[in-house]
Design an enzyme around this catalytic site. Structure first.
Site, PDB file in Angstrom:
ATOM      1  N   HIS A  12     -27.238  32.263   6.088  1.00 27.77           N
ATOM      2  CA  HIS A  12     -26.427  32.955   7.690  1.00 27.77           C
ATOM      3  C   HIS A  12     -28.019  34.167   7.831  1.00 27.77           C
ATOM      4  CE1 HIS A  12     -22.797  30.705   8.367  1.00 27.77           C
ATOM      5  NE2 HIS A  12     -21.977  30.949   7.244  1.00 27.77           N
ATOM      6  N   ASP A  21     -16.993  30.718   9.777  1.00 28.32           N
ATOM      7  CA  ASP A  21     -18.017  30.427  10.910  1.00 28.32           C
ATOM      8  C   ASP A  21     -17.962  29.387  12.033  1.00 28.32           C
ATOM      9  OD1 ASP A  21     -19.438  31.481   8.991  1.00 28.32           O
ATOM     10  OD2 ASP A  21     -19.353  29.753   8.176  1.00 28.32           O
ATOM     11  N   GLU A  61     -23.596  31.603   2.142  1.00 30.12           N
ATOM     12  CA  GLU A  61     -24.703  33.088   2.582  1.00 30.12           C
ATOM     13  C   GLU A  61     -25.398  33.199   3.159  1.00 30.12           C
ATOM     14  OE1 GLU A  61     -21.404  33.996   4.323  1.00 30.12           O
ATOM     15  OE2 GLU A  61     -19.999  32.802   3.054  1.00 30.12           O
TER      16      GLU A  61
HETATM   17 ZN   LIG Z   1     -20.729  30.515   6.289  1.00 32.73          ZN
END
Ligand SMILES: [Zn+2]
Length: 383
Positions: free
Chosen positions: A72, A167, A69
């Site tokens: 991201h 994703d 995470e």
């Molecule tokens: Zn992800």
């Protein structure tokens, strides 16, 4: 989305939060690793050893999820997209974006960053397991590394399934978006594909329930339902923000609203204004000055036999910050105000001068027409 999540740390300026539901999955993994996985791959040890290995593995999984995470989030920040925080919950982790990416290319890089990190972690843990095997062949820790390599690989691959909110769904949408240059249309297509995947997950999960592996199958059904709901939510949100982009209240309100003077009776308001005009929300003005509004709720507070003798001026709701907004307010902000307060109808005024009224119905009607136009448009292009 996660009102019960507990903040545990701040990393690189991002709040890391844990939803209580994550504890459930952590406990489940600890239990299955210590009673099944480790006894199988490393037989002959005491339960305390298996439990320690399982706890280390869960800790490693936890760190892996956060790193996924974090990737991201760091990339999102590079592209100027605000991140509200990172939350771990029952289905893994989520980096909550404060706004949508501006371009297809930024959406692509933000989405792919997570799986790339998981692939890198899988490779790193695999190297550690290999190195550990060379140094000390019988070391129990090697099995933890091997497990973490596998789980990160699974995480990377699972996240690449092209279904929202995974994703892969975002990557797929970024691809469609870059081709069509139409975010809304790309979202609609990606959402449709996502629901096919969700229905497939649910279907095979239900089949599995009756053929052997109930816990994993139930899990699959739950993830399917989650994907289905999230996909629909994403589209609705996208439609709304695209529709309301750069629109203000002035552009979407009903101007020239039907009004009533304070000297009129409630009987007159009901029979001569509300019923013939089919309005349940009527601004009250005196000359050019907006005083407030009268609605059916105001009427319901007065006994019907008193309507002829009660004046609108005695019972109307006066203008205040809650019920009156300016014409320049962005439509998206009004939408947020509606969901925060539950109020559905507003007076639009410049100072004490009435400009119009706006309601949730106006906003929703606009969305419905817009969606219909775009669907017609899409069908024409396909045929
Ligand atoms: Zn992800």
């Amino acid at each position: 989305m996660f009102s019960n999540a507990i903040k545990i740390a701040t990393l690189q300026g991002f709040d890391i939060k844990i939803d209580p539901s994550w504890a459930l999955i952590a406990a489940l993994i600890t239990w299955s690793l210590s009673t099944q996985f480790f006894p199988m791959v490393y037989p002959g040890a005491a339960f305390s050893v298996y439990l320690t290995l399982a706890l280390l593995a869960v800790l490693g999984f936890f760190v892996s999820l956060i790193l996924h995470e974090m990737s991201h989030s760091v990339v999102a920040r590079r592209f100027g997209v605000e991140i509200k925080g990172i939350t771990l919950f029952i289905f893994g982790g989520v980096a909550e974006l404060g706004s949508e990416p501006e371009t297809a290319i930024s959406e692509f890089w933000i989405a792919i960053a997570g799986p790339l990190m998981s692939f890198a972690l899988a490779f790193g843990f695999w190297l550690m397991a290999q190195a550990g095997g060379l140094l000390a062949h019988e070391m129990a820790l090697n099995h933890v590394f091997a497990y973490l390599a596998l789980i990160n690989l699974v995480l990377a691959v699972f996240n690449l399934i092209p279904a929202f909110p995974l994703d892969g769904g975002r990557i797929f949408r970024a691809y469609l978006w870059s081709r069509s240059r139409n975010l809304l249309q790309a979202t609609a297509t990606a959402t449709r594909i996502s629901s096919y995947f969700a229905y497939a997950l649910i279907f095979f999960g239900l089949v599995g329930l009756f053929s052997g592996n109930p816990i994993a199958s139930l899990w699959q059904v739950l993830i399917g339902v989650f994907v289905l709901m999230a996909a629909k939510g994403t589209y609705a949100h996208q439609l709304q923000s695209a529709a309301f982009k750069d629109k203000t209240v002035a552009a979407m309100m009903t101007p020239d609203a039907v009004t009533a003077g304070p000297e009129k009776s409630l009987q007159y308001l009901a029979d001569e204004v509300m019923l013939p005009e089919r309005k349940t929300f009527v601004p009250v003005i005196l000359g050019n000055v907006l005083l407030g509004y009268a609605d059916t709720e105001v009427l319901s507070r007065v006994r019907r036999e008193d309507w002829p003798t009660t004046r609108v001026g005695d019972v109307y709701t006066p203008v205040d910050e809650e019920n009156t907004i300016g014409p320049g307010m962005p439509a998206a902000e009004l939408m947020a105000k509606i969901s925060a307060t539950g109020r559905r109808k507003f007076l639009v005024a410049d100072g004490r001068q009435l400009l119009g009224v706006i309601s949730l119905t106006d906003l929703m009607g606009y969305l419905a027409v817009l969606q219909d136009i775009r669907l017609q448009d899409g069908q024409k292009k396909r045929s």
